[in-house]
Design an enzyme around this catalytic site. Structure first.
Site, mmCIF file in Angstrom:
data_model
loop_
_atom_site.group_PDB
_atom_site.id
_atom_site.type_symbol
_atom_site.label_atom_id
_atom_site.label_comp_id
_atom_site.label_asym_id
_atom_site.label_seq_id
_atom_site.Cartn_x
_atom_site.Cartn_y
_atom_site.Cartn_z
ATOM 1 N N CYS A 260 -4.876 11.993 11.747
ATOM 2 C CA CYS A 260 -3.508 11.871 11.219
ATOM 3 C C CYS A 260 -3.270 12.826 10.066
ATOM 4 O O CYS A 260 -2.465 13.744 10.153
ATOM 5 C CB CYS A 260 -3.269 10.463 10.691
ATOM 6 S SG CYS A 260 -3.814 9.220 11.776
HETATM 7 N N1 SAJ Z 1 -9.781 11.595 1.920
HETATM 8 C C1 SAJ Z 1 -10.214 12.335 0.821
HETATM 9 N N2 SAJ Z 1 -9.850 11.926 -0.422
HETATM 10 C C2 SAJ Z 1 -9.079 10.805 -0.620
HETATM 11 C C3 SAJ Z 1 -8.647 10.075 0.525
HETATM 12 C C4 SAJ Z 1 -9.017 10.478 1.777
HETATM 13 O O1 SAJ Z 1 -10.904 13.346 0.969
HETATM 14 O O2 SAJ Z 1 -8.782 10.483 -1.773
HETATM 15 C C5 SAJ Z 1 -10.140 12.060 3.267
HETATM 16 C C6 SAJ Z 1 -10.951 11.049 4.037
HETATM 17 O O3 SAJ Z 1 -12.326 11.219 3.757
HETATM 18 C C7 SAJ Z 1 -10.611 11.424 5.477
HETATM 19 C C8 SAJ Z 1 -9.173 11.906 5.383
HETATM 20 O O4 SAJ Z 1 -8.947 12.213 4.005
HETATM 21 O O5 SAJ Z 1 -11.431 12.472 5.932
HETATM 22 C C9 SAJ Z 1 -8.134 10.882 5.861
HETATM 23 O O6 SAJ Z 1 -8.451 9.670 5.280
HETATM 24 P P1 SAJ Z 1 -7.347 8.493 5.045
HETATM 25 O O7 SAJ Z 1 -7.971 7.561 4.054
HETATM 26 O O8 SAJ Z 1 -6.017 9.045 4.761
HETATM 27 O O9 SAJ Z 1 -7.281 7.666 6.358
HETATM 28 P P2 SAJ Z 1 -6.992 7.779 7.910
HETATM 29 O O10 SAJ Z 1 -6.633 9.151 8.342
HETATM 30 O O11 SAJ Z 1 -8.104 7.093 8.582
HETATM 31 O O12 SAJ Z 1 -5.736 6.826 8.095
HETATM 32 C C10 SAJ Z 1 -4.567 7.147 7.467
HETATM 33 C C11 SAJ Z 1 -4.101 5.836 6.856
HETATM 34 N N3 SAJ Z 1 -4.894 5.609 5.640
HETATM 35 C C12 SAJ Z 1 -4.500 5.359 4.393
HETATM 36 O O13 SAJ Z 1 -3.334 5.422 4.063
HETATM 37 C C13 SAJ Z 1 -5.536 4.952 3.409
HETATM 38 C C14 SAJ Z 1 -2.668 5.972 6.711
HETATM 39 O O14 SAJ Z 1 -2.401 7.114 5.943
HETATM 40 C C15 SAJ Z 1 -2.037 6.052 8.095
HETATM 41 O O15 SAJ Z 1 -1.697 4.741 8.501
HETATM 42 C C16 SAJ Z 1 -2.964 6.600 9.132
HETATM 43 O O16 SAJ Z 1 -3.689 7.624 8.497
HETATM 44 C C17 SAJ Z 1 -2.138 7.089 10.316
HETATM 45 O O17 SAJ Z 1 -2.445 6.615 11.402
HETATM 46 O O18 SAJ Z 1 -1.213 7.871 10.099
#
Ligand code: SAJ
Length: 420
Positions: A260
């Site tokens: 995403c």
């Molecule tokens: N990441 C970082 N630093 C951060 C947060 C995340 O490097 O501070 C990285 C993570 O390691 C990962 C990537 O970003 O590789 C994405 O992580 P994510 O925590 O945004 O989570 P996803 O992609 O599994 O799910 C996200 C959902 N998560 C959160 O909001 C916490 C949300 O944004 C959406 O519901 C989902 O994508 C979607 O389906 O769109």
């Protein structure tokens, strides 16, 4: 009432299970026979779905799957949850959405609600789906109801799930919004937030995820800058997070993974071109996030050089290949380009990941290995790439010659311990 879910993947299957648990009879549609077979055997293949729930619902005939779209005739509402992937030029591939809409238009009965849930560019529902329905003589808002409602599933999140996360809904007409909101209120416990059009709902989803993408890029740029300045970026972020208003911590990492966050902002970039607008911020954030695997490999080189070693010929033990902690999904994981770069510079590597027994790297199946003292001792450098809870950080600290911790997974306690 009977509900149809088109696409039984990361979004569709959890949604189908939730709707069936809420008392609806659900028919899941998927073109992949394999998925259809597994669902009908009550065999789960999505981390966030509880196996027992799926089994019980299928056994009670509350949930079935098929690849025969003529069953669309039987449902009162349909959620389209098919993939909307980007091609290598970051152009959205709308094939799945288009073919689903056509199969629905072919079979749908009057009075049916159709909701697109897949993340996509603003305008998809009105410009792509609505005409496909109208071509079949269906009047949207009268014969059928059409809306957009983004999913917000957060893989691995124990507190929030499909049922208790607020849902935004935007219909093509007020009647469409009304019908869609009513359906979701019957299925979910959470707040259903109605907006005035599908485009608003499509756009708010992109704002949510682009917000994350860009703030993660900022954290990554801070990590690069702090490294150059000899400042601990993790300490900086924790200090900034003491601000009780107007700040939200994001953390640096080895790059940006998942299906995403790295992908969704590009729908905006692509659509913006139609309006002759260049999304500079999104593109710059993408460049920074995409540069992190190189930054990690450069840090590996620096650390090894301090021990009079070079990357070439060194043994590197990489802990974690999943794109984030405590999940088994490695799609778009930034660890994959890191492994490719290590191979290119002649380093030998192995991967430990308790959640990912094997993974595909450019077509080759790689087995992950079990973490042992021996493997830690043999490694010239241990890279913590994903901070899975199940890794034995005590043993890692004791037995490793040198550690590069890209996730701040362990506190800085010893010699030869480096952070991003
Ligand atoms: N990441 C970082 N630093 C951060 C947060 C995340 O490097 O501070 C990285 C993570 O390691 C990962 C990537 O970003 O590789 C994405 O992580 P994510 O925590 O945004 O989570 P996803 O992609 O599994 O799910 C996200 C959902 N998560 C959160 O909001 C916490 C949300 O944004 C959406 O519901 C989902 O994508 C979607 O389906 O769109």
């Amino acid at each position: 009432a009977k509900i149809g879910v088109v696409g039984l993947g990361y979004v569709g299957l959890p949604l189908a299970v939730e709707k069936a648990k809420a008392g609806f009879t659900v028919i899941g549609f998927d073109l992949q026979e394999e998925k259809v077979k597994m669902v009908n055997q009550g065999m789960n293949y999505i981390g966030d779905v509880v196996q027992e729930d799926l089994e019980a619902l299928v056994a009670a005939d509350k949930l079935m799957a098929t690849s025969d779209y003529s069953f669309i005739k039987e449902v009162d509402a349909i959620a389209i949850c098919v993939p909307t992937p980007l091609d290598i030029y970051k152009q959205p591939n709308m094939e799945y959405v288009k073919s689903s809409a056509e199969a629905i238009a072919e079979n749908v009965m009057a009075g049916t609600l159709i909701v697109l849930e897949s993340t996509t560019y603003p305008g998809t529902t009105e410009e792509l789906i609505k005409p496909i329905l109208e071509k079949k003589g269906l009047i949207v808002g009268k014969d059928v109801f059409l809306a957009y409602s983004p999913e917000r599933v957060d893989p691995g999140n124990k507190d929030f799930n499909t049922k208790n996360t607020p849902k935004v809904v935007g219909g093509v007409t007020p009647a469409c919004t009304e019908v869609a909101a009513t359906m979701y209120r019957a299925v979910l416990d959470s707040d259903i937030h109605e907006v005035s059009s599908p485009a608003v709902a499509e756009m708010e989803k992109l704002l949510e995820n682009t917000f994350r993408n860009i703030n993660i890029a900022l954290a990554n740029e801070m990590a690069i800058l702090c490294n150059k300045m000899g400042i601990d970026v993790w300490e900086v972020i924790d200090a900034a997070a003491t601000k009780p208003y107007g700040f939200m911590p994001f953390y640096p990492g080895p790059g940006l993974g998942g299906h995403c966050i790295p992908i969704d902002p590009w729908y905006l970039t692509w659509k913006a071109r139609e309006y002759n607008y260049h999304t500079k911020l999104i593109e710059t954030a993408g460049e920074i996030n995409d540069s992190m695997p190189d930054f990690v490999v450069q840090r590996c080189s620096e650390i090894l050089n301090e021990q009079e070693k070079s990357l070439r010929g060194s043994k590197i033990l990489v802990l974690g290949v999943a794109y984030k902690k405590d999940i088994d999904d490695y799609r778009e994981s930034p660890v994959l380009p890191i492994l490719n770069r290590l191979t290119k510079v002649g380093a030998e590597w192995e991967v430990v990941d308790p959640h990912v027994p094997e993974f595909k790297l450019d077509g080759t199946i790689i087995e992950s290995i079990v973490l042992t003292e021996k493997k830690l001792k043999e490694a010239d450098l241990v890279v913590i790439a994903t901070n899975h809870s199940g890794l034995e950080y005590g043993m890692i600290q004791e037995q490793s010659k040198a550690i590069l911790d890209t996730r701040n997974a362990i506190d800085k306690t010893q010699r030869n311990y480096y952070k991003l």
